[in-house]
Design a protein around this motif. Structure first.
Motif, PDB file in Angstrom:
ATOM      1  N   HIS A 209       0.849  -1.189   0.000  1.00 46.87           N
ATOM      2  CA  HIS A 209       0.000   0.000   0.000  1.00 46.87           C
ATOM      3  C   HIS A 209       0.888   1.244   0.000  1.00 46.87           C
ATOM      4  CE1 HIS A 209      -3.937  -1.637  -0.038  1.00 46.87           C
ATOM      5  NE2 HIS A 209      -3.851  -2.241   1.131  1.00 46.87           N
ATOM      6  N   ILE A 210       1.245   1.668  -1.197  1.00 52.01           N
ATOM      7  CA  ILE A 210       2.036   2.887  -1.384  1.00 52.01           C
ATOM      8  C   ILE A 210       1.530   3.579  -2.648  1.00 52.01           C
ATOM      9  CG2 ILE A 210       4.328   3.872  -1.789  1.00 52.01           C
ATOM     10  CD1 ILE A 210       5.551   1.388  -0.518  1.00 52.01           C
ATOM     11  N   ALA A 211       1.191   4.842  -2.533  1.00 54.00           N
ATOM     12  CA  ALA A 211       0.824   5.622  -3.713  1.00 54.00           C
ATOM     13  C   ALA A 211       2.109   6.044  -4.418  1.00 54.00           C
ATOM     14  CB  ALA A 211       0.009   6.848  -3.312  1.00 54.00           C
ATOM     15  N   THR A 212       2.274   5.602  -5.669  1.00 50.62           N
ATOM     16  CA  THR A 212       3.508   5.907  -6.392  1.00 50.62           C
ATOM     17  C   THR A 212       3.241   5.983  -7.879  1.00 50.62           C
ATOM     18  OG1 THR A 212       5.752   5.159  -6.886  1.00 50.62           O
ATOM     19  CG2 THR A 212       4.098   3.452  -6.488  1.00 50.62           C
ATOM     20  N   ASP A 213       3.942   6.886  -8.542  1.00 49.25           N
ATOM     21  CA  ASP A 213       3.890   6.908 -10.005  1.00 49.25           C
ATOM     22  C   ASP A 213       5.190   6.356 -10.597  1.00 49.25           C
ATOM     23  OD1 ASP A 213       5.594   8.942  -9.367  1.00 49.25           O
ATOM     24  OD2 ASP A 213       4.435  10.540 -10.323  1.00 49.25           O
TER      25      ASP A 213
ATOM     26  N   ASP B  92      13.676   1.324   0.245  1.00 51.46           N
ATOM     27  CA  ASP B  92      13.406  -0.112   0.303  1.00 51.46           C
ATOM     28  C   ASP B  92      11.936  -0.345   0.689  1.00 51.46           C
ATOM     29  OD1 ASP B  92      13.478  -2.833   0.531  1.00 51.46           O
ATOM     30  OD2 ASP B  92      14.904  -2.901   2.203  1.00 51.46           O
ATOM     31  N   ILE B  93      11.239  -1.150  -0.090  1.00 51.59           N
ATOM     32  CA  ILE B  93       9.815  -1.373   0.173  1.00 51.59           C
ATOM     33  C   ILE B  93       9.561  -2.626   1.010  1.00 51.59           C
ATOM     34  CG2 ILE B  93       9.227  -0.248  -2.003  1.00 51.59           C
ATOM     35  CD1 ILE B  93       8.441  -3.137  -3.006  1.00 51.59           C
ATOM     36  N   THR B  94      10.618  -3.297   1.457  1.00 48.79           N
ATOM     37  CA  THR B  94      10.442  -4.589   2.128  1.00 48.79           C
ATOM     38  C   THR B  94       9.529  -4.496   3.340  1.00 48.79           C
ATOM     39  OG1 THR B  94      12.630  -5.306   1.391  1.00 48.79           O
ATOM     40  CG2 THR B  94      11.628  -6.539   3.188  1.00 48.79           C
ATOM     41  N   GLU B  95       9.702  -3.471   4.150  1.00 46.03           N
ATOM     42  CA  GLU B  95       8.880  -3.354   5.353  1.00 46.03           C
ATOM     43  C   GLU B  95       7.416  -3.115   5.000  1.00 46.03           C
ATOM     44  OE1 GLU B  95       8.061  -3.928   9.134  1.00 46.03           O
ATOM     45  OE2 GLU B  95      10.064  -4.170   8.243  1.00 46.03           O
ATOM     46  N   ASP B  96       7.163  -2.266   4.016  1.00 47.96           N
ATOM     47  CA  ASP B  96       5.781  -2.043   3.575  1.00 47.96           C
ATOM     48  C   ASP B  96       5.180  -3.339   3.025  1.00 47.96           C
ATOM     49  OD1 ASP B  96       5.309   0.949   3.814  1.00 47.96           O
ATOM     50  OD2 ASP B  96       7.174   0.915   2.682  1.00 47.96           O
ATOM     51  N   PHE B  97       5.979  -4.103   2.323  1.00 45.04           N
ATOM     52  CA  PHE B  97       5.547  -5.391   1.781  1.00 45.04           C
ATOM     53  C   PHE B  97       5.148  -6.337   2.920  1.00 45.04           C
ATOM     54  CE2 PHE B  97       6.457  -9.694   0.225  1.00 45.04           C
ATOM     55  CZ  PHE B  97       5.801  -9.700  -0.995  1.00 45.04           C
ATOM     56  N   LYS B  98       5.962  -6.388   3.968  1.00 42.23           N
ATOM     57  CA  LYS B  98       5.672  -7.260   5.106  1.00 42.23           C
ATOM     58  C   LYS B  98       4.433  -6.804   5.871  1.00 42.23           C
ATOM     59  CE  LYS B  98      10.405  -8.888   6.016  1.00 42.23           C
ATOM     60  NZ  LYS B  98      11.529  -8.866   6.983  1.00 42.23           N
ATOM     61  N   VAL B  99       4.271  -5.492   6.012  1.00 41.75           N
ATOM     62  CA  VAL B  99       3.096  -4.963   6.717  1.00 41.75           C
ATOM     63  C   VAL B  99       1.831  -5.343   5.966  1.00 41.75           C
ATOM     64  CG1 VAL B  99       1.863  -2.851   7.329  1.00 41.75           C
ATOM     65  CG2 VAL B  99       4.286  -3.089   7.901  1.00 41.75           C
ATOM     66  N   TYR B 100       1.843  -5.176   4.653  1.00 46.83           N
ATOM     67  CA  TYR B 100       0.678  -5.565   3.854  1.00 46.83           C
ATOM     68  C   TYR B 100       0.371  -7.047   4.057  1.00 46.83           C
ATOM     69  CZ  TYR B 100      -2.499  -6.274  -0.018  1.00 46.83           C
ATOM     70  OH  TYR B 100      -3.606  -6.596  -0.758  1.00 46.83           O
ATOM     71  N   TYR B 101       1.402  -7.889   3.981  1.00 43.99           N
ATOM     72  CA  TYR B 101       1.195  -9.324   4.182  1.00 43.99           C
ATOM     73  C   TYR B 101       0.541  -9.600   5.531  1.00 43.99           C
ATOM     74  CZ  TYR B 101       2.023 -14.080   5.581  1.00 43.99           C
ATOM     75  OH  TYR B 101       1.830 -15.356   6.081  1.00 43.99           O
ATOM     76  N   SER B 102       1.067  -8.995   6.582  1.00 45.01           N
ATOM     77  CA  SER B 102       0.578  -9.291   7.934  1.00 45.01           C
ATOM     78  C   SER B 102      -0.875  -8.848   8.113  1.00 45.01           C
ATOM     79  CB  SER B 102       1.472  -8.633   8.989  1.00 45.01           C
ATOM     80  OG  SER B 102       1.383  -7.223   8.918  1.00 45.01           O
ATOM     81  N   LEU B 103      -1.264  -7.752   7.483  1.00 49.25           N
ATOM     82  CA  LEU B 103      -2.621  -7.238   7.637  1.00 49.25           C
ATOM     83  C   LEU B 103      -3.642  -8.001   6.800  1.00 49.25           C
ATOM     84  CD1 LEU B 103      -1.953  -3.384   7.583  1.00 49.25           C
ATOM     85  CD2 LEU B 103      -2.541  -4.795   9.565  1.00 49.25           C
ATOM     86  N   ILE B 104      -3.273  -8.387   5.602  1.00 47.71           N
ATOM     87  CA  ILE B 104      -4.245  -8.937   4.662  1.00 47.71           C
ATOM     88  C   ILE B 104      -4.106 -10.442   4.476  1.00 47.71           C
ATOM     89  CG2 ILE B 104      -5.169  -8.786   2.315  1.00 47.71           C
ATOM     90  CD1 ILE B 104      -5.558  -6.254   3.986  1.00 47.71           C
ATOM     91  N   MET B 105      -2.891 -10.940   4.351  1.00 50.05           N
ATOM     92  CA  MET B 105      -2.687 -12.339   3.976  1.00 50.05           C
ATOM     93  C   MET B 105      -2.416 -13.277   5.158  1.00 50.05           C
ATOM     94  SD  MET B 105      -3.226 -12.555   0.814  1.00 50.05           S
ATOM     95  CE  MET B 105      -3.641 -11.273  -0.377  1.00 50.05           C
ATOM     96  N   HIS B 106      -1.811 -12.779   6.213  1.00 51.52           N
ATOM     97  CA  HIS B 106      -1.383 -13.674   7.287  1.00 51.52           C
ATOM     98  C   HIS B 106      -2.522 -14.488   7.899  1.00 51.52           C
ATOM     99  CE1 HIS B 106       1.555 -15.306  10.007  1.00 51.52           C
ATOM    100  NE2 HIS B 106       0.855 -14.929  11.053  1.00 51.52           N
TER     101      HIS B 106
END
Length: 407
Positions: free
Chosen positions: A169-173, A183-197
């Protein structure tokens, strides 16, 4: 257009939402993107759309790429309105298009957007579709993160379109992860934990399917397209969703004619089948409370069951329930179950006791809020002797508990 090129003749046509976005009872401080993709082939194809709020804008922007009436296929991987929301506006213009989705996805889209008169193609796991110059292969990925979900793989391009899976979840063009300013790794992990875990066993099922694919790019439906080291992100999902098999379940029950004991056995068999060490205890009037307390302390999920007799519980189960409020059960799951012949009050009384503790009470509300599943009912209640249909329902409910345990 070249800045939005994903692969040969394949373009990002989504929407960047740089607000503080309300989402799943959260606020996305960094905003998000709704990624849609246009495959400019002999049979022009759209993969997913955008949030329902931006459907009209989406359709207008898409006109820069193609005359809308020439679109042949619209693939919907996941029916939530942040991905399918642009479909009504699009299908109104792309009148000849066929909507490609799962059987359940088709049912839900028809009801959500009144599309009963539109053309649908129902896919099954492993089906392929030739769109003229590209071959799409589909895999059903139920409960990632809703039941109807699927993913799409473009064979020639080696691009995976997994909708919510592998998102951020990042607004980017900037579009691609190798162009990200940090580095987007932390944002990637946060998304996983909230939605997929909450659905991690299904993550493992999905990984088993995509491990066989040659993937150069992962093009999800939120955030960055992962063209730099896509395997890194698959490995992260694999690592974060691996089950911890050292989990224990305890089934405490009181029975009158043996029906509740039979339910207990079916629960235990299903848990053991899924690798959860399980113990059953028939709680009679002369139960050793200290022994039961020790077993509760060493268990991660505790099932409390009773038959109903004269609108009440039987045996010694109430003696156990009365001590629970003096115990710390914060990290444990509590499940009420039982059999009955008339109104089945015993199960509800058990539930009342559990609500008076700090245990995580697994009822239908808890299941919906943690997994999104609305077809599994808790507490587990069976009228008289469990028949074949009852047994399947008990096993389905037990699998949900197992899924909650393998964290």
């Amino acid at each position: 257009m070249n800045d939005k090129l994903i692969a040969k003749n394949s373009y990002w046509v989504g929407y960047v939402d740089d607000r503080k976005v309300p989402f799943h009872r959260l606020t996305l401080e960094k905003g998000t993107t709704y990624n849609s993709y246009f495959l400019d082939t002999e049979k022009p194809t759209i993969i997913d759309t955008v949030d329902i709020s931006f459907g009209r804008n989406f359709v207008e922007e898409l006109k820069d790429y193609i005359e809308l009436e020439k679109i042949q296929y619209i693939v919907i991987n996941h029916v939530e309105p942040d991905h399918s929301g642009g479909l009504p506006a699009l299908i109104n213009k792309a009148k000849q298009a066929t909507i490609v989705t799962t059987e359940l996805g088709a049912e839900e889209l028809k009801e959500m957007y009144k599309l009963h008169h539109k053309k649908f193609m129902i896919i099954k796991d492993g089906d392929t579709l030739d769109i003229g110059g590209k071959t799409l292969k589909f895999f059903e990925t139920p409960f990632l993160h809703t039941e109807e979900t699927m993913i799409t793989y473009s064979v020639e391009d080696k691009v995976l379109y997994p909708c919510d899976i592998f998102s951020t979840h990042i607004a980017t063009d900037k579009l691609f992860n190798d162009l990200a300013p940090e580095d987007i790794t932390e944002d990637f992990k946060v998304y996983y934990s909230l939605i997929m875990h909450p659905h991690r066993p299904y993550v493992q099922d999905m990984i088993e399917k995509i491990r066989k694919l040659d993937i150069d790019i992962i093009a999800p439906s939120h955030g960055y397209v992962l063209r730099d080291k896509p395997k890194k992100y698959i490995d992260l999902y694999d690592e974060m969703s691996k089950p911890n098999k050292d989990k224990n379940a305890l089934i405490l029950f009181s029975t009158m004619t043996g029906n509740t004991k039979r339910i207990s056995k079916h629960i235990a068999e299903e848990l053991e089948l899924q690798g959860i060490k399980t113990e059953m205890m028939n709680i009679k009037e002369n139960v050793d409370i200290d022994d039961v307390k020790e077993k509760i302390k060493s268990s991660d999920a505790i099932f409390f069951g009773s038959s109903t007799r004269y609108a009440d519980m039987v045996g010694g189960i109430e003696k156990v329930l009365k001590i629970l409020k003096y115990m710390n059960l914060e990290e444990k799951l509590g499940i009420a179950f039982g059999s009955y012949g008339w109104s089945g009050e015993a199960v509800e009384v058990i539930k009342d006791y559990l609500q008076d503790t700090n245990i995580k009470l697994v009822d239908s509300s808890y299941v919906i809020k943690t997994t999104g599943m609305d077809n599994i009912k808790f507490p587990i209640r069976v009228k008289f002797n469990p028949d074949k249909e009852n047994i399947e329902e008990v096993k389905a409910s037990t699998r949900v508990i197992k899924d909650m345990l393998v964290s």
